[in-house]
Write a protein that holds these residues in place. Structure first.
Motif, PDB file in Angstrom:
ATOM      1  N   ASP A 145       0.837  -1.208   0.000  1.00  0.00           N
ATOM      2  CA  ASP A 145       0.000   0.000   0.000  1.00  0.00           C
ATOM      3  C   ASP A 145       0.867   1.252   0.000  1.00  0.00           C
ATOM      4  O   ASP A 145       0.592   2.226  -0.717  1.00  0.00           O
ATOM      5  CB  ASP A 145      -0.927   0.006   1.216  1.00  0.00           C
ATOM      6  CG  ASP A 145      -2.043  -1.023   1.101  1.00  0.00           C
ATOM      7  OD1 ASP A 145      -2.279  -1.536  -0.016  1.00  0.00           O
ATOM      8  OD2 ASP A 145      -2.676  -1.321   2.145  1.00  0.00           O
ATOM      9  N   ASP A 146       1.922   1.233   0.799  1.00  0.00           N
ATOM     10  CA  ASP A 146       2.815   2.391   0.897  1.00  0.00           C
ATOM     11  C   ASP A 146       3.525   2.664  -0.418  1.00  0.00           C
ATOM     12  O   ASP A 146       3.726   3.828  -0.798  1.00  0.00           O
ATOM     13  CB  ASP A 146       3.843   2.158   2.009  1.00  0.00           C
ATOM     14  CG  ASP A 146       4.777   3.341   2.181  1.00  0.00           C
ATOM     15  OD1 ASP A 146       4.287   4.437   2.507  1.00  0.00           O
ATOM     16  OD2 ASP A 146       5.997   3.175   1.975  1.00  0.00           O
ATOM     17  N   LYS A 147       3.891   1.601  -1.146  1.00  0.00           N
ATOM     18  CA  LYS A 147       4.607   1.756  -2.417  1.00  0.00           C
ATOM     19  C   LYS A 147       3.645   1.788  -3.612  1.00  0.00           C
ATOM     20  O   LYS A 147       4.094   1.828  -4.759  1.00  0.00           O
ATOM     21  CB  LYS A 147       5.593   0.586  -2.594  1.00  0.00           C
ATOM     22  CG  LYS A 147       6.668   0.492  -1.526  1.00  0.00           C
ATOM     23  CD  LYS A 147       7.607   1.680  -1.581  1.00  0.00           C
ATOM     24  CE  LYS A 147       8.850   1.470  -0.714  1.00  0.00           C
ATOM     25  NZ  LYS A 147       8.566   1.273   0.708  1.00  0.00           N
ATOM     26  N   ASN A 148       2.343   1.773  -3.332  1.00  0.00           N
ATOM     27  CA  ASN A 148       1.314   1.811  -4.374  1.00  0.00           C
ATOM     28  C   ASN A 148       1.482   0.651  -5.365  1.00  0.00           C
ATOM     29  O   ASN A 148       1.330   0.815  -6.579  1.00  0.00           O
ATOM     30  CB  ASN A 148       1.334   3.152  -5.120  1.00  0.00           C
ATOM     31  CG  ASN A 148       0.067   3.387  -5.908  1.00  0.00           C
ATOM     32  OD1 ASN A 148      -1.023   2.927  -5.531  1.00  0.00           O
ATOM     33  ND2 ASN A 148       0.185   4.076  -7.028  1.00  0.00           N
ATOM     34  N   LYS A 150       0.129  -2.647  -6.964  1.00  0.00           N
ATOM     35  CA  LYS A 150      -1.197  -3.225  -7.187  1.00  0.00           C
ATOM     36  C   LYS A 150      -1.177  -4.752  -7.320  1.00  0.00           C
ATOM     37  O   LYS A 150      -2.233  -5.370  -7.469  1.00  0.00           O
ATOM     38  CB  LYS A 150      -1.811  -2.627  -8.453  1.00  0.00           C
ATOM     39  CG  LYS A 150      -1.912  -1.106  -8.434  1.00  0.00           C
ATOM     40  CD  LYS A 150      -2.726  -0.605  -7.247  1.00  0.00           C
ATOM     41  CE  LYS A 150      -2.862   0.912  -7.261  1.00  0.00           C
ATOM     42  NZ  LYS A 150      -3.588   1.423  -6.068  1.00  0.00           N
TER      43      LYS A 150
END
Length: 354
Positions: A145-148, A150
């Motif tokens: 989530d922090d590094k986006n 997917k």
């Protein structure tokens, strides 16, 4: 991710001990063969979706200090239960996905640990459901989530060889909610049914077929059909073959042999297409995205599929004589076919029943 049981030797992307910041992370070893191989596959199938799974974390992240030799160090063949290790391993996953993306390769799914219940001479790591959940929920998911990122996070890959980890994982709502799906292999059909009752529509997938012993016989290929059917007929929407191409020895870096679709003799420059290749080619021709499994009954029918209005019946005649098949839909004969002795065929017809 890193060395599998069919690597030439054990390796990871973080070979420097205690590199918690992953400063020395590198996929350079895979730039020679693995990455070009994947890119060539993408050339022929741009819609190809990849999943990845480690056979073992880097050795320094485990109590044993080793990626392989788990058979001799079974008690220590586990990821360290340490927050700093968990953080480093989460970073290891995210850097892997990001590094491959820079190469133009999207990793669609990550499965946390291959064969979670076994210690072997080749790379392996025992990871029980509670540790997998802890790692995913508290470290890997926040890292992605922090590094986006997917890429989907899937539990597994689970087996049912001396443990029922898939059922234990699927039986807890918190565990299921932490992942995007569950991967299984080497699983008896009754356990597939049990798991599907528990997963609450969470996606499932098959991750590795039976490896056998490198003999690549017709008899083994016939068994392969039954294996594929056991997953499709019990609610898994895919089948994943294991070794696509091996050299002339069919042997791993740990000196054991497995079957493959193709063998290439490096000295003679000869390519051999094995019996399993014919099986997978036949299945792949008709088992296409959008096809649905339908109910059918026959002693010889392995799988029944329907796409649009066309029905495909995979039929296996194990006898020494030809057999006639009469296909009936709701009391009406819709197709008749003769299947040769000791063969596999697909009977197809346009369904009159909507």
């Amino acid at each position: 991710m890193g060395a599998s049981d069919f690597g030439t030797n054990a390796y990871s992307y973080a070979e420097v001990p205690n590199d918690y910041a992953m400063e020395h992370f590198s996929i350079k070893r895979e730039e020679k063969s693995v990455i070009p191989y994947i890119k060539l596959a993408q050339k022929y199938n741009p819609n190809l979706k990849l999943f990845a799974s480690p056979w073992s974390p880097p050795g320094w992240m485990k109590y044993s200090g080793l990626m392989d030799q788990g058979k001799e160090n079974a008690a220590e063949n586990k990821l360290k239960d340490d927050p700093e290790i968990y953080k480093a391993y989460a970073s290891y996953f995210s850097k892997y996905v990001s590094a491959y993306k820079k190469e133009g390769i999207d990793v669609h799914k990550i499965l946390i640990q291959n064969e979670t219940d076994i210690s072997t001479k080749y790379p392996s790591c025992v990871m029980h459901p509670e540790q997998m959940y802890k790692f995913v929920a508290s470290y890997l998911r926040p890292e992605f989530d922090d590094k986006n990122i997917k890429t989907e996070i899937w539990a597994g890959t689970f087996r049912t060889y001396g443990a029922l980890d898939a059922l234990e994982f699927a039986n807890k709502d918190a565990y299921l909610n932490a992942v995007d799906g569950i991967g299984i292999q080497y699983t008896n059909t009754k356990f597939i049914s049990d798991m599907n009752l528990l997963v609450n529509n969470k996606p499932t997938m098959h991750t590795e077929g039976v490896c056998y012993n490198g003999k690549n016989t017709v008899e083994q290929a016939f068994k392969r059909l039954g294996e594929v059917a056991s997953y499709i007929n019990y609610g898994i929407s895919n089948y994943c073959y294991w070794n696509m191409i091996l050299n002339e020895t069919g042997e791993s870096g740990w000196k054991w042999k497995q079957n493959s679709l193709i063998n290439i003799d490096r000295e003679k420059q000869e390519v051999t297409y094995n019996p399993d290749y014919a099986v997978m080619a036949l299945l792949s021709k008709y088992m296409q995205p959008g096809a649905k499994r339908i109910a059918s009954f026959s002693k010889g029918t392995i799988i029944s599929l329907k796409k649009d209005n066309t029905v495909f019946l995979f039929v296996q005649n194990k006898t020494d004589v030809a057999k006639n098949y009469q296909c009936v839909e709701k009391g009406e004969t819709v197709a008749i076919a003769t299947i040769p002795a000791n063969s596999v065929a697909v009977i197809s017809y346009v369904s009159k029943k909507v």
